[in-house]
Motif scaffolding. Structure first.
Motif, PDB file in Angstrom:
ATOM      1  N   CYS A  63      32.840  38.901  38.654  1.00 54.51           N
ATOM      2  CA  CYS A  63      32.629  37.939  39.742  1.00 54.51           C
ATOM      3  C   CYS A  63      33.828  37.919  40.688  1.00 54.51           C
ATOM      4  N   LYS A  65      34.178  36.484  29.735  1.00 54.71           N
ATOM      5  CA  LYS A  65      35.411  36.920  30.412  1.00 54.71           C
ATOM      6  C   LYS A  65      35.147  38.156  31.263  1.00 54.71           C
ATOM      7  N   MET A  81      38.251  28.394  37.684  1.00 55.83           N
ATOM      8  CA  MET A  81      38.936  29.688  37.771  1.00 55.83           C
ATOM      9  C   MET A  81      40.321  29.568  38.423  1.00 55.83           C
ATOM     10  N   GLN A 133      33.300  37.105  34.317  1.00 56.95           N
ATOM     11  CA  GLN A 133      34.223  36.433  35.235  1.00 56.95           C
ATOM     12  C   GLN A 133      35.012  37.452  36.043  1.00 56.95           C
TER      13      GLN A 133
END
Length: 430
Positions: free
Chosen positions: A289, A283, A239, A286
Motif C-alpha cells: 500500500c 505487514k 501508519m 501495508q
C-alpha cells in the motif's frame, strides 16, 4: 432449520404487521453489510414498501411520497431504520405514540432495542415531534456513541426512527476517577494550536487562521488519542509514514471506475458470513500500500515529495482506503486531505478524492488564490486562546486496549485570524 426463503418471508410479514403496511406492497428488498469498529460484520435487510394506490414514478431511483423504507439488523433481529418518505404515511394500526410523548416514545424504544433509558441512552435533544438520544455513562459523553432518533406527526404516528451503534460502552468500560485539569495540559494545548488555511466562501479566498486541533487526553496519563470525525465507521491501522520519492513519474495517473456493489446472498446474510473486509491488513500488504501511494503521488503530485503522510489504512468493500494528510505545520488543515483507493487484489491505486481539488472544481476556490498575510505568531495566538480552552470528560474507545477509557477532550470553540489577530467563533467561519 427453516429454508432461507421462509426466513425472508417471515421478516417481511413481521415488518408488514408491526408497521401497519396493509395498504403497501413490497417493491424492493436487498441485503447489505459493513464492518464495524469491533471488526464484526453487520448484515442488514433493507425493504422499500410502496403505497399500493400511488402511481409508480418513471424514474426507478425515486420513491413516491409515503414510501416506507425499513431496515432490519440481522445480527440482532432489531429494526434499525424506519423512514416514511416526505413525512407521509398510509400505515394502518402501525406504530402510534400516545401523549405524553417522551414517556411513551422512550417506552417503545426500550421495547424495540432492549436498552434502558438513563442507563444506556440519554436525552440529547427534544423538539416538537422529535427526540434525539445519545449514549452516555453517568452523565459523561461517549465516543463513538450510539444514537437514537425518533420523529412523529401531529397524530403521533411514527415518521422516522434510526437506531445506530451497538451501545456497548457500559460493558466495555474501565471505570476510574477523573483527575485531569487544564492547567496541567498547557504545553500540550500550545502544541495543538496550529495554523490552518480555510476556504472563505463569502470572500472567495483562502483565510489563514489559528485554531486548536481537538485531542483526547487519557485520564491515566498514558498519552493521547487523536480526534477523528467518523471514528465509529471502521477499524483503522495507524501508519504515520512520510511518503518520499527521488524522481517524478512521467506516466500520468488515470482514474479507474470503482465497483463497491456487493451481491449478497440470503445464505451469506443469515449465516452472518464474515466480510473479506474483516481480514487484517498484513505487514506485506501495508508495504504494498505504501508503494501504491508513493506511485500515485509521484504521478499526480510529482513535486510534493515529503509533503504527504500516509496516516491510516482500512478495508472497505474490496478496496483499501489510504488517508493522507500534510506533513507537520505545512498544511491547510481542513482542505489538505487525500483519500486514495487501492485495489485490494492488485495493490494498485485506482482512484482518489482530493478535498482541495473538490473546492476548486466547484468554483469555490481557484488554484491561484493566495492565503491571507500572517502577522500573528503561533505563540501570540495561543496566549489569546488560553482563557478560552475547554476540557471535558469523555469516554473514548481505545482500539489498542479494546475498551472505553476515560479521557478529557481538549477543545476550543474560538480561532484567531492570522492577519488581524481578531478572536472569532469557529462557528462563524465562512
Amino acid at each position: 432449520m427453516k429454508p432461507l426463503n421462509a426466513k425472508i418471508k417471515q421478516l417481511i410479514d413481521q415488518t408488514k404487521a408491526k408497521f401497519g403496511l396493509d395498504l403497501y406492497h413490497l417493491k424492493r428488498h436487498s441485503f447489505h453489510r459493513y464492518v464495524n469498529m469491533f471488526n464484526e460484520t453487520i448484515y442488514r435487510f433493507n425493504m422499500e414498501w410502496f403505497p399500493s394506490h400511488e402511481t409508480e414514478p418513471e424514474d426507478d431511483d425515486l420513491n413516491p411520497d409515503g414510501t416506507a423504507i425499513i431496515e432490519v439488523n440481522l445480527n440482532t433481529g432489531q429494526v434499525e431504520t424506519v423512514i416514511f418518505v416526505m413525512d407521509k404515511t398510509y400505515a394502518q394500526h402501525g406504530v402510534t405514540f400516545k401523549r405524553p410523548y417522551p414517556a411513551h416514545v422512550i417506552q417503545w424504544i426500550e421495547q424495540e432495542t432492549g436498552l434502558i433509558y438513563g442507563e444506556h441512552f440519554h436525552m440529547h435533544q427534544k423538539e416538537k415531534g422529535g427526540l434525539f438520544f445519545e449514549e452516555a455513562i453517568d452523565g459523561v459523553k461517549v465516543t463513538p456513541s450510539g444514537r437514537i432518533e425518533v420523529k412523529w406527526d401531529e397524530h403521533g404516528q411514527l415518521m422516522y426512527f434510526t437506531h445506530h451503534g451497538p451501545f456497548l460502552a457500559k460493558t466495555l468500560l474501565r471505570a476510574e476517577e477523573y483527575v485531569l485539569s487544564i492547567d496541567k495540559l498547557e504545553n500540550l494545548a500550545e502544541q495543538q494550536v496550529q495554523q490552518f488555511q480555510w476556504p472563505s466562501f463569502e470572500h472567495n479566498r483562502i483565510r489563514t487562521i489559528y485554531a486548536l486541533e481537538e485531542i483526547y487526553v487519557k485520564n491515566d496519563g498514558t498519552g493521547t488519542i487523536p480526534f477523528e470525525i467518523g471514528r465509529e465507521e471502521t477499524l483503522c491501522i495507524h501508519m504515520n509514514e512520510i511518503i518520499e520519492w527521488n524522481e517524478p513519474l512521467n506516466k500520468a495517473f488515470e482514474k479507474k471506475e470503482m465497483n463497491i456493489h456487493e451481491d449478497i446472498s440470503a445464505e451469506q446474510a443469515f449465516s452472518l458470513e464474515p466480510s473479506p473486509d474483516t481480514i487484517p491488513i498484513s505487514k506485506e500488504e501495508q508495504t504494498e500500500c505504501i508503494k501504491a501511494v508513493r506511485t500515485f503521488l509521484a504521478q499526480k503530485y510529482s513535486k510534493d515529495t515529503g509533503k504527504w503522510v500516509l496516516k491510516t489504512l482500512h478495508r472497505d468493500h474490496g478496496y483499501i482506503h489510504a488517508i493522507l494528510k500534510t506533513n507537520g505545520q505545512e498544511g491547510s488543515g481542513f482542505m489538505d486531505k487525500i483519500k486514495v483507493f487501492i485495489d485490494a487484489s492488485s495493490f494498485e491505486a485506482v482512484n482518489y478524492i482530493d478535498k482541495k481539488e473538490m473546492f476548486q472544481v466547484c468554483g469555490i476556490l481557484s488554484p491561484s488564490q493566495s492565503a491571507s498575510e500572517i502577522t500573528v505568531s503561533q505563540k501570540e495566538a495561543f496566549e489569546k486562546l488560553r482563557e478560552r480552552l475547554e476540557l471535558t470528560p469523555i469516554y473514548v474507545y481505545d482500539e489498542v486496549q479494546k475498551q472505553y477509557v476515560l479521557c478529557g477532550k481538549l477543545d476550543c470553540h474560538d480561532g484567531i485570524d492570522s492577519e488581524s489577530g481578531e478572536v472569532f467563533s469557529l462557528k462563524d467561519l465562512s
